[in-house]
Structure formats: structure tokens, C-alpha cells
Design a protein around this motif. Structure first.
Motif, PDB file in Angstrom:
ATOM      1  N   ASP A   1      59.808  13.378  54.411  1.00  0.00           N
ATOM      2  CA  ASP A   1      58.880  14.447  54.126  1.00  0.00           C
ATOM      3  C   ASP A   1      59.066  14.968  52.600  1.00  0.00           C
ATOM      4  O   ASP A   1      59.534  16.031  52.026  1.00  0.00           O
ATOM      5  CB  ASP A   1      59.222  15.722  55.025  1.00  0.00           C
ATOM      6  N   SER A   2      59.018  13.875  51.764  1.00  0.00           N
ATOM      7  CA  SER A   2      59.524  13.949  50.260  1.00  0.00           C
ATOM      8  C   SER A   2      58.303  14.666  49.559  1.00  0.00           C
ATOM      9  O   SER A   2      57.067  14.070  49.392  1.00  0.00           O
ATOM     10  CB  SER A   2      59.532  12.525  49.823  1.00  0.00           C
ATOM     11  N   ASP A   3      58.668  15.805  49.060  1.00  0.00           N
ATOM     12  CA  ASP A   3      57.677  16.579  48.324  1.00  0.00           C
ATOM     13  C   ASP A   3      57.416  15.934  46.875  1.00  0.00           C
ATOM     14  O   ASP A   3      56.523  15.890  46.149  1.00  0.00           O
ATOM     15  CB  ASP A   3      57.925  17.917  48.005  1.00  0.00           C
ATOM     16  N   GLU A   4      58.565  15.116  46.552  1.00  0.00           N
ATOM     17  CA  GLU A   4      58.511  14.325  45.175  1.00  0.00           C
ATOM     18  C   GLU A   4      57.544  13.324  45.216  1.00  0.00           C
ATOM     19  O   GLU A   4      56.799  12.957  44.299  1.00  0.00           O
ATOM     20  CB  GLU A   4      59.851  13.825  45.061  1.00  0.00           C
ATOM     21  N   MET A   5      57.447  12.639  46.190  1.00  0.00           N
ATOM     22  CA  MET A   5      56.240  11.492  46.245  1.00  0.00           C
ATOM     23  C   MET A   5      54.779  12.034  46.229  1.00  0.00           C
ATOM     24  O   MET A   5      54.202  11.545  45.566  1.00  0.00           O
ATOM     25  CB  MET A   5      56.301  11.013  47.902  1.00  0.00           C
ATOM     26  N   ARG A   6      54.660  13.252  46.845  1.00  0.00           N
ATOM     27  CA  ARG A   6      53.320  13.952  46.421  1.00  0.00           C
ATOM     28  C   ARG A   6      53.110  14.337  45.162  1.00  0.00           C
ATOM     29  O   ARG A   6      51.989  14.118  44.561  1.00  0.00           O
ATOM     30  CB  ARG A   6      53.297  14.919  47.457  1.00  0.00           C
ATOM     31  N   LYS A   7      54.277  14.925  44.460  1.00  0.00           N
ATOM     32  CA  LYS A   7      54.171  15.047  43.027  1.00  0.00           C
ATOM     33  C   LYS A   7      53.767  14.045  42.181  1.00  0.00           C
ATOM     34  O   LYS A   7      53.148  13.958  41.281  1.00  0.00           O
ATOM     35  CB  LYS A   7      55.577  15.819  42.612  1.00  0.00           C
ATOM     36  N   VAL A   8      54.579  12.798  42.574  1.00  0.00           N
ATOM     37  CA  VAL A   8      54.341  11.760  41.585  1.00  0.00           C
ATOM     38  C   VAL A   8      52.904  11.059  41.943  1.00  0.00           C
ATOM     39  O   VAL A   8      52.164  10.794  40.734  1.00  0.00           O
ATOM     40  CB  VAL A   8      55.384  10.530  42.238  1.00  0.00           C
ATOM     41  N   ASN A   9      52.149  11.090  43.025  1.00  0.00           N
ATOM     42  CA  ASN A   9      50.954  10.477  43.206  1.00  0.00           C
ATOM     43  C   ASN A   9      50.145  11.636  42.658  1.00  0.00           C
ATOM     44  O   ASN A   9      49.238  11.073  42.074  1.00  0.00           O
ATOM     45  CB  ASN A   9      50.719  10.455  44.740  1.00  0.00           C
ATOM     46  N   ALA A  10      50.294  12.950  42.760  1.00  0.00           N
ATOM     47  CA  ALA A  10      49.347  13.729  42.081  1.00  0.00           C
ATOM     48  C   ALA A  10      49.465  13.718  40.660  1.00  0.00           C
ATOM     49  O   ALA A  10      48.412  13.768  39.861  1.00  0.00           O
ATOM     50  CB  ALA A  10      49.952  15.454  42.614  1.00  0.00           C
ATOM     51  N   ALA A  11      50.418  13.570  39.925  1.00  0.00           N
ATOM     52  CA  ALA A  11      50.576  13.449  38.523  1.00  0.00           C
ATOM     53  C   ALA A  11      49.984  12.146  37.822  1.00  0.00           C
ATOM     54  O   ALA A  11      49.258  12.061  37.072  1.00  0.00           O
ATOM     55  CB  ALA A  11      52.231  13.570  38.074  1.00  0.00           C
ATOM     56  N   TYR A  12      49.994  11.044  39.008  1.00  0.00           N
ATOM     57  CA  TYR A  12      49.362   9.793  38.573  1.00  0.00           C
ATOM     58  C   TYR A  12      47.877   9.773  38.713  1.00  0.00           C
ATOM     59  O   TYR A  12      47.258   9.463  37.495  1.00  0.00           O
ATOM     60  CB  TYR A  12      49.893   8.608  39.610  1.00  0.00           C
ATOM     61  N   ARG A  13      47.415  10.699  39.458  1.00  0.00           N
ATOM     62  CA  ARG A  13      46.028  10.798  39.642  1.00  0.00           C
ATOM     63  C   ARG A  13      45.618  11.614  38.668  1.00  0.00           C
ATOM     64  O   ARG A  13      44.650  11.234  37.777  1.00  0.00           O
ATOM     65  CB  ARG A  13      45.670  11.361  40.767  1.00  0.00           C
ATOM     66  N   VAL A  14      46.376  12.544  37.945  1.00  0.00           N
ATOM     67  CA  VAL A  14      45.844  13.480  36.908  1.00  0.00           C
ATOM     68  C   VAL A  14      45.821  12.538  35.528  1.00  0.00           C
ATOM     69  O   VAL A  14      44.890  12.656  34.738  1.00  0.00           O
ATOM     70  CB  VAL A  14      46.942  14.317  36.671  1.00  0.00           C
ATOM     71  N   LEU A  15      46.892  11.569  35.349  1.00  0.00           N
ATOM     72  CA  LEU A  15      46.971  11.059  34.138  1.00  0.00           C
ATOM     73  C   LEU A  15      45.844   9.834  34.384  1.00  0.00           C
ATOM     74  O   LEU A  15      45.176   9.460  33.325  1.00  0.00           O
ATOM     75  CB  LEU A  15      47.992  10.024  34.123  1.00  0.00           C
ATOM     76  N   LEU A  16      45.622   9.098  35.499  1.00  0.00           N
ATOM     77  CA  LEU A  16      44.533   8.107  35.466  1.00  0.00           C
ATOM     78  C   LEU A  16      43.150   8.682  35.233  1.00  0.00           C
ATOM     79  O   LEU A  16      42.199   8.307  34.267  1.00  0.00           O
ATOM     80  CB  LEU A  16      44.419   7.621  36.855  1.00  0.00           C
ATOM     81  N   ASP A  17      42.709  10.120  35.877  1.00  0.00           N
ATOM     82  CA  ASP A  17      41.578  10.867  35.584  1.00  0.00           C
ATOM     83  C   ASP A  17      41.489  11.020  34.068  1.00  0.00           C
ATOM     84  O   ASP A  17      40.404  10.960  33.528  1.00  0.00           O
ATOM     85  CB  ASP A  17      41.664  11.948  36.163  1.00  0.00           C
ATOM     86  N   TYR A  18      42.486  11.401  33.414  1.00  0.00           N
ATOM     87  CA  TYR A  18      42.467  11.801  32.033  1.00  0.00           C
ATOM     88  C   TYR A  18      42.050  10.450  31.023  1.00  0.00           C
ATOM     89  O   TYR A  18      41.285  10.366  30.370  1.00  0.00           O
ATOM     90  CB  TYR A  18      43.780  12.357  31.299  1.00  0.00           C
ATOM     91  N   LEU A  19      42.700   9.300  31.465  1.00  0.00           N
ATOM     92  CA  LEU A  19      42.648   8.033  30.876  1.00  0.00           C
ATOM     93  C   LEU A  19      40.933   7.544  30.911  1.00  0.00           C
ATOM     94  O   LEU A  19      40.565   7.019  30.095  1.00  0.00           O
ATOM     95  CB  LEU A  19      43.685   7.065  31.268  1.00  0.00           C
ATOM     96  N   ALA A  20      40.408   7.645  32.337  1.00  0.00           N
ATOM     97  CA  ALA A  20      39.018   7.365  32.669  1.00  0.00           C
ATOM     98  C   ALA A  20      38.182   7.999  31.733  1.00  0.00           C
ATOM     99  O   ALA A  20      37.317   7.320  31.364  1.00  0.00           O
ATOM    100  CB  ALA A  20      38.947   7.658  34.029  1.00  0.00           C
ATOM    101  N   ASP A  21      38.412   9.161  31.290  1.00  0.00           N
ATOM    102  CA  ASP A  21      37.292  10.020  30.617  1.00  0.00           C
ATOM    103  C   ASP A  21      37.697   9.886  29.094  1.00  0.00           C
ATOM    104  O   ASP A  21      36.936  10.708  28.064  1.00  0.00           O
ATOM    105  CB  ASP A  21      37.208  11.544  31.029  1.00  0.00           C
ATOM    106  N   TYR A  22      38.836   9.386  28.634  1.00  0.00           N
ATOM    107  CA  TYR A  22      39.345   9.454  27.027  1.00  0.00           C
ATOM    108  C   TYR A  22      38.282   8.685  26.523  1.00  0.00           C
ATOM    109  O   TYR A  22      37.921   7.358  26.789  1.00  0.00           O
ATOM    110  CB  TYR A  22      40.817   8.757  27.212  1.00  0.00           C
ATOM    111  N   ARG A  23      38.070   8.813  25.198  1.00  0.00           N
ATOM    112  CA  ARG A  23      37.265   7.996  24.202  1.00  0.00           C
ATOM    113  C   ARG A  23      38.127   7.438  23.606  1.00  0.00           C
ATOM    114  O   ARG A  23      38.758   8.263  22.450  1.00  0.00           O
ATOM    115  CB  ARG A  23      36.147   8.947  23.761  1.00  0.00           C
ATOM    116  N   PHE A  24      37.994   6.203  23.307  1.00  0.00           N
ATOM    117  CA  PHE A  24      38.967   5.430  22.436  1.00  0.00           C
ATOM    118  C   PHE A  24      38.302   5.344  20.847  1.00  0.00           C
ATOM    119  O   PHE A  24      37.126   5.058  20.950  1.00  0.00           O
ATOM    120  CB  PHE A  24      39.071   4.072  22.923  1.00  0.00           C
ATOM    121  N   SER A  25      38.907   5.374  20.041  1.00  0.00           N
ATOM    122  CA  SER A  25      38.595   5.162  18.775  1.00  0.00           C
ATOM    123  C   SER A  25      38.752   3.743  18.368  1.00  0.00           C
ATOM    124  O   SER A  25      39.819   3.250  18.428  1.00  0.00           O
ATOM    125  CB  SER A  25      39.423   5.999  17.844  1.00  0.00           C
TER     126      SER A  25
END
Length: 97
Positions: A44-68
């Protein structure tokens, strides 16, 4: 997503303000190996949930990022090309001048 959530995700991953997608994916893989229950972590690793949630946040940010694709940004991201552009034709550096 808020900026605070993004900063928390970076902290979970141990990343600085600048990171490539490759670095994010590699870090995710490392953290999953460390915290996954099938690989020895508590079931019942809470750390695994934190890692996956953080990964989703980072990927969501990158999906909407506008590259120059501006020339200045290109040379900032590729300092070797900046030097080549600056000194390529200079006879002192082996150019034809």
C-alpha cells in the motif's frame, strides 16, 4: 493545474526548473522501480501514488506547453550551434573567412 502543483511534481521527481521529456521519463522509470509493490516496496505504497500523480501533472503541463521555434531560442537551447554560427567563417578558427 496550479504553479504550486507543478512545483510539487518537480519536487517529487527531484528535478530542477529545466528538464527534458527524456529526463522526466527516465526519472519516472527510476521512481517506479523504487516504489512499485511488485519490486519489493510495501503493497500500500503512498509513494507510488505520489509518483504517478506527479507524472500526470508534468505530462499535462508538457502537453499544453507552447514551444518556441524562434532563432534566439534555438541558439539558447543549442550552444554548440551558437558557437558554430559565431565562429564558422572566422579564419582564426579554421573557417574560410
Amino acid at each position: 493545474m496550479t504553479y504550486k502543483e507543478l512545483q510539487l511534481a518537480l519536487a517529487v521527481f527531484g528535478l530542477e526548473e529545466r528538464a527534458s521529456l527524456r529526463e522526466i521519463k527516465n526519472r519516472h522509470r527510476e521512481l517506479v522501480k523504487r516504489h512499485h509493490p511488485d519490486l519489493g516496496a510495501p503493497a500500500d505504497s503512498d509513494e507510488m501514488r505520489k509518483v504517478n500523480a506527479a507524472y500526470r501533472v508534468l505530462l499535462d503541463y508538457l502537453a499544453d506547453y507552447r514551444f518556441s521555434f524562434a532563432e534566439e531560442e534555438f541558439y539558447e537551447q543549442n550552444p554548440d550551434e551558437q558557437l558554430r554560427r559565431q565562429f564558422f567563417d572566422d579564419p582564426l578558427w579554421g573557417g574560410k573567412g
